[in-house]
Design an enzyme around this catalytic site. Structure first.
Site, PDB file in Angstrom:
ATOM      1  N   MET A   1     -24.528  13.238   3.651  1.00 23.12           N
ATOM      2  CA  MET A   1     -25.049  12.337   3.420  1.00 23.12           C
ATOM      3  C   MET A   1     -25.118  11.385   4.603  1.00 23.12           C
ATOM      4  SD  MET A   1     -27.275  11.397   1.007  1.00 23.12           S
ATOM      5  CE  MET A   1     -26.769  11.123  -0.480  1.00 23.12           C
TER       6      MET A   1
ATOM      7  N   GLU B   1      -1.004   3.852  -3.097  1.00 22.00           N
ATOM      8  CA  GLU B   1      -1.697   2.800  -3.719  1.00 22.00           C
ATOM      9  C   GLU B   1      -3.038   3.571  -4.657  1.00 22.00           C
ATOM     10  OE1 GLU B   1       0.195   2.133  -1.441  1.00 22.00           O
ATOM     11  OE2 GLU B   1       2.051   1.459  -2.565  1.00 22.00           O
TER      12      GLU B   1
ATOM     13  N   PHE C   1       8.789 -11.692   2.682  1.00 24.50           N
ATOM     14  CA  PHE C   1       8.498  -9.934   3.755  1.00 24.50           C
ATOM     15  C   PHE C   1       7.743  -9.381   2.581  1.00 24.50           C
ATOM     16  CE2 PHE C   1      10.235  -5.678   3.172  1.00 24.50           C
ATOM     17  CZ  PHE C   1       9.363  -5.137   3.905  1.00 24.50           C
ATOM     18  N   GLN C   2       6.759  -8.641   2.556  1.00 29.41           N
ATOM     19  CA  GLN C   2       5.695  -8.122   2.285  1.00 29.41           C
ATOM     20  C   GLN C   2       5.217  -9.114   1.073  1.00 29.41           C
ATOM     21  OE1 GLN C   2       7.217  -4.541  -0.082  1.00 29.41           O
ATOM     22  NE2 GLN C   2       6.167  -2.711   1.425  1.00 29.41           N
TER      23      GLN C   2
ATOM     24  N   LYS D   1       9.547 -11.118  -8.474  1.00 30.34           N
ATOM     25  CA  LYS D   1      10.273 -10.492  -9.270  1.00 30.34           C
ATOM     26  C   LYS D   1      11.132 -11.862  -9.607  1.00 30.34           C
ATOM     27  CE  LYS D   1      13.171  -7.682  -6.987  1.00 30.34           C
ATOM     28  NZ  LYS D   1      13.563  -7.040  -5.119  1.00 30.34           N
TER      29      LYS D   1
END
Lengths: 188, 590
Positions: free
Chosen positions: B482, B52, B114-115, B164
């Site tokens: 760097m 993502e 969940f999630q 949802k």
């Protein structure tokens, strides 16, 4: 008898105290009109913690139920440049309608409400009532060994009252934080 | 136009109405209804990323190269948290994004389902604004509002968290017309009196400089055109931040090169010694100002910015003009033309003479080599061989990024996509994918370091899946260069964990993904290898093996002023202990 320890009189240094220099620190009262939507207070408070600004006091309540407008009053401190920056940063938040620095608005009135619980017997009770009368504090609860006073005024007046109650038998204090409004017919 | 439809269908309908035809995303349980709606339509093209974070950077690359809003779609919980780096990157660099996240159903919110995660809580600090949609009635308004907030004023990322059950619910959809936000109406027109005053200050200046930034790019191509016109009218020198490269063409005669920590000698000295600084869409970042109390001490400063909080934030200015850069520059050009002010031509000539002496220091020079490829040389060759094509450059973060900014020259805006404010390693490859989606025919090159590119290497699969011929040009010095440079400067050359141990074979890695791998370590073969990369119709990983110990100069050391730069020649001199250049105070800074 020992009164429970309260915050010592000088305000404790905030862990987020501005590093911009301790000189010319000013205290300002900001009035912030916001849409009363979920999370709006978290946005305002998160802005202060995330950018390291101070909050000395904060009050919030819905003031226009039809339009779902809430008014947040924040007392903050810092150098003038930081205060100006705080105003602009607040204005960036999307649900904010208006930010007004009431301290720059010379004619603003500030009030705070406190409830002060005092425990004592005999002469201490008489002394507490006498002082309460002088401060126009009202008794809103009483037992044979305690009072709860309700007191309205600016923050200094409440500080002073609390200090006077300390040797008499101060138990605890609950304060609302500062609410403020400008004088005269105009809104902010 | 109002129709009955489900929340998931509203999302797709709103994307259509907003003209968002490209969507970067990754499916999951809490966004399945929206994915189902995407399956049943042909307008919105969905690009399946492999992580993502990649979706967020790809959307950024898409937005920055096209001027449109970038859109991404991810699931709840880890899907949402994985976007946080990309959202923060977009917030810092003012890139318009709309990020749609799935959320567990309303009745499960707060139950540690969940999630589940508190997406609006987590993203509150890394978005311009965010929404949790609690009811289907609110969804159409929020969808359109999100695009408005993301793209107007100072642009930024907006998150819409949709539970949802709201995606499944049916409601009435409204189109985007009459979007009038209650509270958010940024000022775009500048105050005319102030602009007149600015023109007077400019006319009176003897040693002026334009200091321009990403705000010019964000304001659109008209802003860049107006800037060029104003520079031409006034004859003033111009420098730009990393974010603003391309707004004024690098071939323009008034161009001083980039300023700041790794900017040119002439740009930084011009800033330090000027008597009038005109900051346009730039924000006085610490990488630009160096030591604040020694920043351009003798100048008056004008600051044009759409964000009032940018003015007087880091540097106190004499005149702040709030407004959109294009609008303000348009007024400025018009007022300059009509008032036709008498500039002090003699003083300006003297000023340019002074600037020419700084230019003669040739601060970007480096010691060439016949044995190894110098990284600066590699960028120069890449530039020469690609400049006449329709080329877009993205970068990762580190030495290669600074060398690219110094040695790749941009003629047009929106051609240069780099993570400026947040400095996100792993930005360049997914950003290149987003750019290529917006410009399918263009040559898109991610100038990378071998360490950065591995942070989002999985996006090679995305490039291959959509046949995106992105070119990854890795300056491989086997170091987080760097970090190594700073350890040399600040920590006695103790290279703690900055060596890129156990690197993959990048050629084989390219082949494993189904792309083309090219390796080059010989300066004489570099041009041919670059041409092979350019001419390949497929995605390419180019492993350019460069000089390992090269440092990126010039440099303003931490805690120093613009006129205290280190140049490459000094660092090469025997007897100068490079670790002694930065003092104790500077070591505390980032």
């Amino acid at each position: 008898m020992n009164a429970p320890t309260l915050n010592p009189p000088p305000p404790p240094p905030s862990p987020y105290s501005s590093a911009l220099g301790k000189a010319n620190i000013e205290q300002h009262t900001l009035s912030v009109l916001v849409d009363n939507e979920p999370g709006v207070l978290a946005r305002v408070v998160g802005l202060f913690s995330g950018r390291g600004y101070n909050i000395e006091s904060l009050t919030v309540a819905e003031v226009a139920h039809g339009e779902h407008l809430s008014r947040i009053t924040i007392v903050t401190s810092g150098p003038p440049e930081a205060i100006e920056q705080i105003g602009h940063q607040l204005e960036r938040l999307v649900p904010i309608h208006k930010v007004t620095d009431l301290t720059l608005h010379a004619r603003a009135i500030e009030r705070e409400l406190a409830m002060v619980k005092v425990r004592g017997k005999g002469d201490d009770r008489v002394e507490a009532l006498r002082l309460a009368d002088a401060f126009r504090a009202r008794v809103i609860d009483a037992t044979t060994e305690s009072f709860v006073f309700e007191l309205t005024g600016n923050a200094d007046k409440i500080d002073q009252f609390v200090e006077l109650m300390r040797p008499i038998g101060l138990v605890e204090v609950s304060r609302t934080g500062v609410a403020a409004i400008s004088r005269g017919p105009e809104p902010i | 136009m109002s129709k009955q439809m489900t929340g998931a269908e509203m999302v797709v309908e709103a994307l259509k109405d907003q003209g968002a035809d490209t969507l970067f995303g990754y499916p999951g349980g809490a966004v399945l209804p929206i994915y189902d709606a995407i399956f049943q339509q042909n307008f919105v093209k969905h690009v399946l990323v492999r992580h993502e974070q990649g979706a967020a950077h790809a959307a950024e690359g898409y937005a920055r190269s096209s001027g449109k809003v970038g859109v991404l779609l991810v699931t709840s919980g880890p899907g949402a948290t994985n976007t946080v780096t990309g959202l923060t990157d977009a917030l810092m660099d003012s890139i318009p994004l709309v990020c749609i996240t799935g959320q567990v159903p309303t009745h499960l919110i707060g139950s540690d389902a969940f999630q589940e995660c508190d997406t609006v809580g987590i993203t509150r600090h890394c978005t311009k604004h965010n929404y949790l949609v609690r009811s289907i009635e609110d969804l159409p308004r929020i969808l359109h509002e999100a695009f408005y907030v993301a793209s107007s004023g100072r642009p930024g990322p907006v998150v819409i968290d949709i539970p949802k059950d709201v995606q499944f619910a049916t409601g009435t959809y409204h189109g985007p017309k009459n979007i009038q936000h209650k509270t958010y109406q940024p000022q775009v027109k500048g105050d005319l009196a102030k602009i007149r005053h600015a023109v007077e200050m400019m006319a009176a200046a003897k040693k002026p400089v334009f200091y321009t930034g990403g705000g010019v790019i964000n304001s659109g191509p008209e802003a860049s055109a107006l800037l060029c016109e104003l520079v031409k009218l006034t004859g003033f020198p111009i420098t730009s931040t990393l974010m603003g490269l391309g707004a004024y063409p690098a071939s323009g005669s008034n161009w001083l090169g980039m300023l700041g920590m790794h900017g040119t000698y002439e740009a930084n000295h011009t800033m330090h010694d000027c008597d009038l600084m005109i900051a346009v869409g730039a924000r006085f970042d610490d990488r630009i100002t160096g030591r604040l109390d020694a920043f351009s001490p003798g100048s008056k400063k004008i600051h044009i910015d759409i964000d009032p909080s940018s003015i007087n934030k880091n540097v106190k200015v004499d005149l702040g003009v709030i407004g959109d850069v294009a609008h303000v520059l348009e007024d400025m050009v018009r007022i300059w033309r009509t008032s036709a002010p008498q500039v002090d031509a003699g003083a300006l000539k003297q000023w340019w003479k002074q600037i020419d002496t700084w230019r003669e220091r040739k601060s970007l020079a480096y010691r060439p080599s016949k044995e190894t490829i110098k990284p600066q040389h590699a960028i120069q060759r890449l530039y020469e061989l690609t400049k006449d094509r329709d080329t877009y450059i993205t970068t990762e973060v580190g030495q290669h990024q600074m060398w690219a900014a110094q040695h790749y020259h941009f003629e047009k805006p929106n051609r240069w996509m780099t993570s400026g404010g947040l400095g996100t390693m792993g930005y360049g490859l997914p950003a290149a994918i987003g750019v290529q989606m917006a410009h399918p025919q263009a040559l898109v090159i991610d100038i990378a370091g071998e360490a950065s590119v591995l942070m989002n290497m999985q996006e090679m699969s995305t490039a291959l899946q959509y046949r995106l011929p992105v070119k990854i040009f890795i300056l491989n010095n086997e170091y987080m260069g760097m970090v190594r440079q700073w350890q040399e400067l600040l920590h006695g050359g103790r290279y703690s964990e900055s060596y890129s141990e156990a690197l993959p074979d990048f050629v084989k890695l390219a082949e494993a993904y189904g792309a083309v791998g090219i390796r080059c370590s010989d300066p004489d073969k570099l041009d041919d290898a670059i041409m092979e990369m350019i001419n390949s119709p497929k995605a390419v990983i180019f492993d350019c093996v460069v000089e390992k110990a090269e440092n990126c100069f010039p440099m303003i050391p931490s805690g120093k002023a613009h006129n205290e730069m280190i140049l490459a020649e000094l660092s090469d001199d025997a007897g100068v202990e490079i670790g002694s250049i930065i003092d104790e105070r500077g070591k505390l800074l980032v």
